[in-house]
Design a protein around this motif. Sequence first.
Motif, PDB file in Angstrom:
ATOM      1  N   ALA A   1     -68.625  33.737   2.010  1.00 12.23           N
ATOM      2  CA  ALA A   1     -67.436  34.556   1.750  1.00 12.23           C
ATOM      3  C   ALA A   1     -66.480  33.876   0.779  1.00 12.23           C
ATOM      4  N   VAL A   2     -66.459  32.531   0.801  1.00 11.14           N
ATOM      5  CA  VAL A   2     -65.460  31.844  -0.025  1.00 11.14           C
ATOM      6  C   VAL A   2     -66.028  31.298  -1.335  1.00 11.14           C
ATOM      7  N   VAL A   3     -67.377  31.326  -1.493  1.00 14.48           N
ATOM      8  CA  VAL A   3     -68.006  30.635  -2.615  1.00 14.48           C
ATOM      9  C   VAL A   3     -67.573  31.188  -3.970  1.00 14.48           C
ATOM     10  N   ASN A   4     -67.290  32.468  -4.023  1.00 16.90           N
ATOM     11  CA  ASN A   4     -66.932  33.100  -5.304  1.00 16.90           C
ATOM     12  C   ASN A   4     -65.420  33.079  -5.539  1.00 16.90           C
ATOM     13  N   ARG A   5     -64.689  32.317  -4.699  1.00 16.85           N
ATOM     14  CA  ARG A   5     -63.228  32.224  -4.781  1.00 16.85           C
ATOM     15  C   ARG A   5     -62.600  33.611  -4.901  1.00 16.85           C
ATOM     16  N   PRO A   6     -62.793  34.439  -3.869  1.00  9.44           N
ATOM     17  CA  PRO A   6     -62.272  35.808  -3.926  1.00  9.44           C
ATOM     18  C   PRO A   6     -60.749  35.814  -3.800  1.00  9.44           C
ATOM     19  N   CYS A   7     -60.122  36.936  -4.137  1.00  7.04           N
ATOM     20  CA  CYS A   7     -58.671  36.994  -3.985  1.00  7.04           C
ATOM     21  C   CYS A   7     -58.288  37.562  -2.623  1.00  7.04           C
ATOM     22  N   ILE A   8     -59.277  38.141  -1.934  1.00  7.91           N
ATOM     23  CA  ILE A   8     -59.034  38.624  -0.574  1.00  7.91           C
ATOM     24  C   ILE A   8     -60.170  38.123   0.314  1.00  7.91           C
ATOM     25  N   ILE A   9     -59.826  37.626   1.487  1.00  5.81           N
ATOM     26  CA  ILE A   9     -60.866  37.246   2.440  1.00  5.81           C
ATOM     27  C   ILE A   9     -60.675  38.055   3.705  1.00  5.81           C
ATOM     28  N   LEU A  10     -61.729  38.739   4.129  1.00  8.73           N
ATOM     29  CA  LEU A  10     -61.723  39.466   5.384  1.00  8.73           C
ATOM     30  C   LEU A  10     -62.642  38.718   6.335  1.00  8.73           C
ATOM     31  N   ALA A  11     -62.220  38.582   7.575  1.00  9.14           N
ATOM     32  CA  ALA A  11     -63.080  37.897   8.530  1.00  9.14           C
ATOM     33  C   ALA A  11     -63.069  38.664   9.842  1.00  9.14           C
ATOM     34  N   ASP A  12     -64.275  39.025  10.293  1.00  5.26           N
ATOM     35  CA  ASP A  12     -64.401  39.773  11.545  1.00  5.26           C
ATOM     36  C   ASP A  12     -64.895  38.807  12.617  1.00  5.26           C
TER      37      ASP A  12
END
Lengths: 330, 225
Positions: free
Chosen positions: B151-162
């Motif tokens: 989830a974090v590898v692409n350095r996203p601007c939003i992280i959702l975690a379920d």
Amino acid sequence: MRGPHARDQQMSRDQRATPRNSRSVSPGSASRLAQVHRDIALSSLRRMLSTPGSSLMTTFVIAVSLLLPALLFGLNSNLNAVLREFQDNARITLYLEEGVTNSRGLEVSESLLTGTDISTAVYISADQALSDFSAAVGLENLTQELTTNPLPAAIVLTPNNAAPAAVAALAERLQAIPEVSLIQVDSVWLQRLEAISSLIDVIGRALMAIVVLGLFFIVGNTIKLAIENRKDEIRVIKLVGGTDIFIARPFLYTGLYFGLAGGMLACLLQAIVLIAFNFSLRELIQLYESSFELRGFDIGNALLLILLGAAIGWTAALLASLRHIRAINP
Amino acid sequence: MIKFDSVSKRYLDRHEALSAISFEISKGEMAFISGHSGAGKSTLLKLILAIEKPSTGQLVVNGVNVGRISRRQIAAHRRQIGTVFQDHQLLYDRSVFDNVALPLEICGYHRQEAGRRVRAALDKVGLLSKERSYPEALSGGEQQRVGIARAVVNRPCIILADEPTGNLDPDLSAEVMRVFEQFKSVGVCLLVASHDASLIQRLNYRTLILHEGRLCEDRMPGTSR
């Protein structure tokens, strides 16, 4: 555990600010694309080889489908070769009226050569015709037995243009010469053969259309099954932002490989069929003292068949994969 | 970054999973969504990912109106969001490394660059030694952390975690939350669905509490129950 440091932070901002497509024009992107495609191509090949039985089956079905029209077209090109070989010695025989004298006959014969459409004209007098005939059938004393010569004098022509239509037109024109009683064009059977050849051509084309349609279904179905088998994987890739075309890429390679392999196998089968036929035809051909050899297997045709297979495989895979991948929702 | 404006989601059977939800999470903010199971947490995350579309109301994520998003835009939209799924959603025929590399592969990263990023992400979740393993050989908690790395590898601007800490022991949960906090500090917007009350209480972030599809409480940090 390490935190994202300042450089990472900078990079992630840059990345967000620029649209993703702009990265593809950076130097070295061609080599990167080549690397990506090589990886996908290899993994698709591995996947195909991991199920050799069903892969071989599909390849075989494609090959046999391609083989049928290929053989028909091969047969046709052989027929055309025969036609060309015999067209060169198409002949027209003019039988002259009974009362025409030898000198008049020779005059007519020579006058025919003034035009450009006749290359040779040989006058055969009635007497010569009879002696030739009796010599040919082995009855030398036939000339003594007969009181009158039943054979007419004749002129044998070789037309310059041996195409059946041109020969027919020439024959019609020659009919107008008053000394001529009957014209025999010995290329009628050639015309029939040509008609048969064009019929085979039409059948071949129709069969090709049906085969192409059939191949679309065969390859499409194979791709559909492959997509079904990897449904969970496709769902995950869609969840993390893979586009349909990204997901389709390996399947396009699969379709391409099936088409290529099918085309190659079709070439091989065609060669086997031709060799087998040539073997049994050789005896027959020797009886006709002809140097004729079955044709249809040259590099150009083989490449065409392989390319056709590859093009059909890839296109069918594209249509099928986009349709079935679109239907999968996370 | 994420703005819900009286968003409702009704399914075909007329069951209303979410009703008139309104809230906004800005850049560099981290928030929890809490509530019992079936309260609508998963539906809310699905809406943000454009897996579902809102029935009414407007949802804007990272400048994109999710209700009006076209098929073609969906993939690009999801690439902006790093998601940790409750059921991991890993590819079991690929190694840990290849799983984490998937988002980079989609973006067409060069192998070396991708390799560096994947190892950095695996290092953050403490799984660098497992890069050659296959997900099946890993424990539930390790699989969860592979999902976090992806989830974090692409350095996203939003992280959702379920439920990102559902399978983790308290120490690892704290580690994962620290990774999330690092991303928050560089301006990433995080939304974490969890029913781990003690974790939420300890971290003291903004908490949205859902109950039967309604937002019944929007607790700001610093306020106690």
